[in-house]
Design an enzyme around this catalytic site. Structure first.
Site, PDB file in Angstrom:
ATOM      1  N   ASN A 125     -13.926 -12.054 -12.157  1.00  0.00           N
ATOM      2  CA  ASN A 125     -15.104 -12.219 -11.306  1.00  0.00           C
ATOM      3  C   ASN A 125     -14.976 -13.457 -10.439  1.00  0.00           C
ATOM      4  O   ASN A 125     -14.352 -14.449 -10.834  1.00  0.00           O
ATOM      5  CB  ASN A 125     -16.370 -12.321 -12.162  1.00  0.00           C
ATOM      6  CG  ASN A 125     -16.555 -11.079 -13.033  1.00  0.00           C
ATOM      7  OD1 ASN A 125     -15.986 -10.021 -12.733  1.00  0.00           O
ATOM      8  ND2 ASN A 125     -17.286 -11.208 -14.125  1.00  0.00           N
ATOM      9  N   HIS A 147      -8.984 -14.049  -9.807  1.00  0.00           N
ATOM     10  CA  HIS A 147      -9.144 -13.434  -8.481  1.00  0.00           C
ATOM     11  C   HIS A 147      -9.826 -14.380  -7.497  1.00  0.00           C
ATOM     12  O   HIS A 147     -10.297 -13.943  -6.450  1.00  0.00           O
ATOM     13  CB  HIS A 147      -9.962 -12.140  -8.591  1.00  0.00           C
ATOM     14  CG  HIS A 147      -9.221 -11.049  -9.297  1.00  0.00           C
ATOM     15  ND1 HIS A 147      -9.849  -9.932  -9.776  1.00  0.00           N
ATOM     16  CD2 HIS A 147      -7.914 -10.899  -9.610  1.00  0.00           C
ATOM     17  CE1 HIS A 147      -8.952  -9.136 -10.365  1.00  0.00           C
ATOM     18  NE2 HIS A 147      -7.777  -9.711 -10.279  1.00  0.00           N
ATOM     19  N   CYS A 172      -7.857 -22.975   3.769  1.00  0.00           N
ATOM     20  CA  CYS A 172      -7.435 -23.049   5.179  1.00  0.00           C
ATOM     21  C   CYS A 172      -6.016 -22.503   5.301  1.00  0.00           C
ATOM     22  O   CYS A 172      -5.096 -22.962   4.609  1.00  0.00           O
ATOM     23  CB  CYS A 172      -7.460 -24.515   5.652  1.00  0.00           C
ATOM     24  SG  CYS A 172      -6.835 -24.699   7.342  1.00  0.00           S
ATOM     25  N   LEU A 194     -19.749  -1.292 -21.296  1.00  0.00           N
ATOM     26  CA  LEU A 194     -20.867  -0.325 -21.276  1.00  0.00           C
ATOM     27  C   LEU A 194     -20.385   1.045 -21.728  1.00  0.00           C
ATOM     28  O   LEU A 194     -21.095   1.779 -22.412  1.00  0.00           O
ATOM     29  CB  LEU A 194     -21.443  -0.255 -19.854  1.00  0.00           C
ATOM     30  CG  LEU A 194     -22.723   0.558 -19.685  1.00  0.00           C
ATOM     31  CD1 LEU A 194     -23.855  -0.090 -20.473  1.00  0.00           C
ATOM     32  CD2 LEU A 194     -23.106   0.662 -18.209  1.00  0.00           C
TER      33      LEU A 194
HETATM   34  C1  BV8 Z   1      -0.971  -7.768  -7.367  1.00  0.00           C
HETATM   35  C2  BV8 Z   1     -11.293  -9.371  -4.923  1.00  0.00           C
HETATM   36  C3  BV8 Z   1       1.312  -8.207  -7.037  1.00  0.00           C
HETATM   37  C4  BV8 Z   1     -12.405 -10.282  -5.222  1.00  0.00           C
HETATM   38  C5  BV8 Z   1     -10.146  -7.866  -6.375  1.00  0.00           C
HETATM   39  C6  BV8 Z   1      -0.493   1.161  -8.583  1.00  0.00           C
HETATM   40  C7  BV8 Z   1      -0.490   1.022  -9.959  1.00  0.00           C
HETATM   41  C8  BV8 Z   1      -0.774  -0.188 -10.556  1.00  0.00           C
HETATM   42  C9  BV8 Z   1      -1.084  -1.300  -9.778  1.00  0.00           C
HETATM   43  C10 BV8 Z   1      -1.111  -1.146  -8.422  1.00  0.00           C
HETATM   44  C11 BV8 Z   1      -0.805   0.068  -7.808  1.00  0.00           C
HETATM   45  N1  BV8 Z   1      -0.915  -0.107  -6.479  1.00  0.00           N
HETATM   46  C12 BV8 Z   1      -1.269  -1.399  -6.218  1.00  0.00           C
HETATM   47  C13 BV8 Z   1      -1.367  -2.031  -7.386  1.00  0.00           C
HETATM   48  C14 BV8 Z   1      -1.691  -3.431  -7.597  1.00  0.00           C
HETATM   49  C15 BV8 Z   1      -3.187  -3.661  -7.396  1.00  0.00           C
HETATM   50  C16 BV8 Z   1      -4.009  -2.725  -8.270  1.00  0.00           C
HETATM   51  O1  BV8 Z   1      -4.141  -2.923  -9.450  1.00  0.00           O
HETATM   52  N2  BV8 Z   1      -4.576  -1.697  -7.632  1.00  0.00           N
HETATM   53  C17 BV8 Z   1      -5.380  -0.752  -8.396  1.00  0.00           C
HETATM   54  C18 BV8 Z   1      -6.625  -0.414  -7.590  1.00  0.00           C
HETATM   55  C19 BV8 Z   1      -4.526   0.447  -8.701  1.00  0.00           C
HETATM   56  N3  BV8 Z   1      -3.397  -5.017  -7.821  1.00  0.00           N
HETATM   57  C20 BV8 Z   1      -3.236  -6.012  -6.938  1.00  0.00           C
HETATM   58  O2  BV8 Z   1      -2.985  -5.846  -5.763  1.00  0.00           O
HETATM   59  C21 BV8 Z   1      -3.320  -7.410  -7.519  1.00  0.00           C
HETATM   60  N4  BV8 Z   1      -2.197  -8.156  -7.067  1.00  0.00           N
HETATM   61  O3  BV8 Z   1      -0.692  -6.820  -8.051  1.00  0.00           O
HETATM   62  O4  BV8 Z   1      -0.036  -8.574  -6.801  1.00  0.00           O
HETATM   63  C22 BV8 Z   1       2.179  -9.169  -6.378  1.00  0.00           C
HETATM   64  C23 BV8 Z   1       3.411  -9.395  -6.925  1.00  0.00           C
HETATM   65  C24 BV8 Z   1       4.246 -10.298  -6.324  1.00  0.00           C
HETATM   66  C25 BV8 Z   1       3.825 -10.955  -5.185  1.00  0.00           C
HETATM   67  C26 BV8 Z   1       2.585 -10.720  -4.626  1.00  0.00           C
HETATM   68  C27 BV8 Z   1       1.737  -9.824  -5.222  1.00  0.00           C
HETATM   69  C28 BV8 Z   1      -4.582  -8.130  -7.037  1.00  0.00           C
HETATM   70  C29 BV8 Z   1      -5.797  -7.539  -7.678  1.00  0.00           C
HETATM   71  C30 BV8 Z   1      -7.034  -8.352  -7.303  1.00  0.00           C
HETATM   72  C31 BV8 Z   1      -7.726  -7.695  -6.174  1.00  0.00           C
HETATM   73  N5  BV8 Z   1      -9.015  -8.320  -5.926  1.00  0.00           N
HETATM   74  N6  BV8 Z   1     -11.282  -8.338  -5.947  1.00  0.00           N
HETATM   75  C32 BV8 Z   1     -13.702  -9.617  -5.032  1.00  0.00           C
HETATM   76  O5  BV8 Z   1     -14.001  -9.207  -3.898  1.00  0.00           O
HETATM   77  O6  BV8 Z   1     -14.400  -9.534  -6.044  1.00  0.00           O
HETATM   78  S1  BV8 Z   1     -10.171  -6.637  -7.540  1.00  0.00           S
HETATM   79  C33 BV8 Z   1     -11.747  -6.094  -7.940  1.00  0.00           C
HETATM   80  O7  BV8 Z   1     -11.574  -5.277  -9.094  1.00  0.00           O
HETATM   81  C34 BV8 Z   1     -12.737  -7.128  -8.392  1.00  0.00           C
HETATM   82  O8  BV8 Z   1     -12.258  -8.448  -8.251  1.00  0.00           O
HETATM   83  C35 BV8 Z   1     -12.943  -6.835  -9.865  1.00  0.00           C
HETATM   84  O9  BV8 Z   1     -13.086  -7.961 -10.632  1.00  0.00           O
HETATM   85  C36 BV8 Z   1     -11.708  -6.154 -10.185  1.00  0.00           C
HETATM   86  C37 BV8 Z   1     -11.676  -5.350 -11.449  1.00  0.00           C
HETATM   87  O10 BV8 Z   1     -12.820  -4.542 -11.474  1.00  0.00           O
HETATM   88  P1  BV8 Z   1     -13.800  -4.706 -12.729  1.00  0.00           P
HETATM   89  O11 BV8 Z   1     -14.124  -6.154 -12.872  1.00  0.00           O
HETATM   90  O12 BV8 Z   1     -13.213  -4.021 -13.893  1.00  0.00           O
HETATM   91  O13 BV8 Z   1     -15.079  -3.981 -12.181  1.00  0.00           O
HETATM   92  P2  BV8 Z   1     -15.332  -2.395 -12.159  1.00  0.00           P
HETATM   93  O14 BV8 Z   1     -16.493  -2.154 -11.274  1.00  0.00           O
HETATM   94  O15 BV8 Z   1     -14.038  -1.701 -11.878  1.00  0.00           O
HETATM   95  O16 BV8 Z   1     -15.736  -2.058 -13.671  1.00  0.00           O
HETATM   96  C38 BV8 Z   1     -16.953  -2.559 -14.207  1.00  0.00           C
HETATM   97  C39 BV8 Z   1     -16.942  -2.249 -15.698  1.00  0.00           C
HETATM   98  O17 BV8 Z   1     -18.081  -2.873 -16.292  1.00  0.00           O
HETATM   99  C40 BV8 Z   1     -17.036  -0.760 -15.998  1.00  0.00           C
HETATM  100  O18 BV8 Z   1     -16.101  -0.446 -17.018  1.00  0.00           O
HETATM  101  C41 BV8 Z   1     -18.469  -0.600 -16.530  1.00  0.00           C
HETATM  102  O19 BV8 Z   1     -18.542   0.381 -17.553  1.00  0.00           O
HETATM  103  C42 BV8 Z   1     -18.752  -1.953 -17.112  1.00  0.00           C
HETATM  104  N7  BV8 Z   1     -20.175  -2.324 -17.080  1.00  0.00           N
HETATM  105  C43 BV8 Z   1     -21.091  -2.036 -16.115  1.00  0.00           C
HETATM  106  N8  BV8 Z   1     -22.283  -2.569 -16.466  1.00  0.00           N
HETATM  107  C44 BV8 Z   1     -22.103  -3.223 -17.635  1.00  0.00           C
HETATM  108  C45 BV8 Z   1     -20.762  -3.066 -18.041  1.00  0.00           C
HETATM  109  N9  BV8 Z   1     -20.284  -3.600 -19.178  1.00  0.00           N
HETATM  110  C46 BV8 Z   1     -21.138  -4.297 -19.945  1.00  0.00           C
HETATM  111  N10 BV8 Z   1     -22.450  -4.498 -19.639  1.00  0.00           N
HETATM  112  C47 BV8 Z   1     -22.961  -3.966 -18.506  1.00  0.00           C
HETATM  113  N11 BV8 Z   1     -24.256  -4.152 -18.217  1.00  0.00           N
END
Ligand code: BV8
Length: 236
Positions: free
Chosen positions: A95, A112, A120, A206
C-alpha cells in the site's frame, strides 16, 4: 506460548478498505474503473503526466481524512510485543497510504512507494510531499520544473527494498499475508520464499486469494474484525 522468533507481515489494499481507501481488483475496484496501463506504468505517465498526477493527487487528498482501524492497531501491537521480547518483526506493505504509520507501526517497508513522497527525474531526490503536484511545480531540490513524479512503483518498475525483504523472508518463522489478492508479483511470491525458509504461513483476508492453497492456515473476514482476535491469541 513464546512469540515466533521472526515474523514477516505482508499487507495489501484490503487492509485499507475499511478505512475508505479503494482496493484494486474487488468489485468496483480502482483497476475496474481506471485503465492500469494509463495510470500505473511509466509509459502511461510519459503519455499523459497530467492525467496520472490528477489520479495520485486525488488519492493523496483522500489520505487527509482516512484513519486506521482496529486491524492496523492490532498489527502495531504485535510489533511492540515482538520487539519487547527481542523478536524480529518486519511489516512490508504494497500500500502507498500511511495508515500503518498512523496506527503506530514503525519501520514500515513500502515496497510500492508512498503517496506522500515525490521523486525528481532530473536530480533523483525523493522528498516528503502532501499536496497536489503537477508538471509546472519546480523540484524543491534542483529547481527544475517538469521532472516531478509520484514516488510510486509502477508496473515494470523494480519494487523498493527487495534485498531487505528477501533477507527477512529467508529466516522468518511466521509469514502472515493480510488483505491482498496475490495477483501482483514479486509480492505474491513472498509466501513461497517463506515456505522455503520453513515458515508457518497464514492468510488473513476477506476471501481466499489467488495463492490461498499455498498457506498452512487461513481465516477469512474483514481485517478490522478478524485481526484483533488473531493477534491477541498469538501474543497471549
Ligand atoms: C516488477 C502502484 C520487475 C501503486 C502497483 C506475468 C506474470 C507474473 C508477473 C508479471 C507478469 N507480467 C508482468 C508481471 C510483473 C508485474 C505483475 O505482477 N503484474 C500482474 C498484474 C500480473 N509486476 C510488476 O511489474 C512489478 N515490478 O515485476 O519489476 C523488474 C525486474 C527487473 C528490473 C525492473 C523491473 C511492480 C508491481 C507494482 C505495481 N504497482 N501499484 C498504486 O497506485 O497503488 S500494484 C497494485 O496492486 C497496488 O499497489 C496494490 O497494492 C497491488 C496489489 O494489489 P492488492 O494490494 O492485493 O489489492 P487487490 O485489490 O488486488 O486485492 C485486495 C484484497 O483485499 C482482495 O483479496 C480482497 O479480498 C481483500 N479485501 C478487501 N476488503 C477487505 C479485504 N481483506 C480484509 N479486509 C477487508 N475489509
Amino acid at each position: 506460548m513464546p512469540l515466533p522468533s521472526s515474523i514477516v507481515i505482508l499487507t495489501g489494499a484490503g487492509i485499507s478498505a475499511e478505512s475508505g481507501l479503494g482496493t484494486f481488483r474487488d468489485k468496483d475496484g480502482i483497476w475496474t474503473k481506471y485503465p492500469l496501463e494509463d495510470l500505473a506504468t511509466p509509459e502511461g505517465f510519459a503519455r499523459n503526466p497530467d492525467f496520472v498526477h490528477g489520479f495520485y493527487n486525488d488519492r493523496r487528498r483522500q489520505l487527509k481524512t482516512a484513519r486506521p482501524h482496529a486491524g492496523h492497531e492490532a498489527i502495531a501491537r504485535l510489533q511492540t510485543a515482538c520487539e519487547a521480547e527481542g523478536r524480529e518483526f518486519l511489516l512490508v506493505t504494497q500500500n502507498v497510504d500511511n495508515l500503518h504509520e498512523q496506527a503506530g507501526s514503525t519501520n514500515v517497508v513500502h515496497m510500492h512507494g508512498e503517496l506522500t513522497q515525490i521523486r525528481c527525474m532530473a536530480c533523483h531526490a525523493v522528498m516528503e510531499w502532501h499536496e497536489d503536484i503537477g508538471r509546472e511545480v519546480p523540484c524543491p531540490s534542483c529547481s527544475e520544473a517538469g521532472y516531478l513524479r509520484p514516488h510510486i512503483v509502477w508496473f515494470g518498475e523494480m519494487p523498493l527494498e527487495m534485498d531487505r525483504i528477501s533477507l527477512a523472508l529467508s529466516h522468518c518463522s511466521l509469514f502472515i499475508s493480510i488483505g491482498t489478492s496475490g495477483a501482483v508479483y514479486p509480492a505474491a511470491g513472498f509466501v513461497q520464499e517463506a515456505l522455503y525458509a520453513g515458515a508457518k504461513t497464514v492468510e488473513l483476508n476477506l476471501e481466499p486469494s489467488e495463492n490461498a492453497h499455498v498457506f498452512s492456515e487461513s481465516q477469512y473476514g474483514p481485517a478490522s474484525e478478524i485481526l484483533p482476535g488473531w493477534v491477541e491469541r498469538l501474543i497471549a
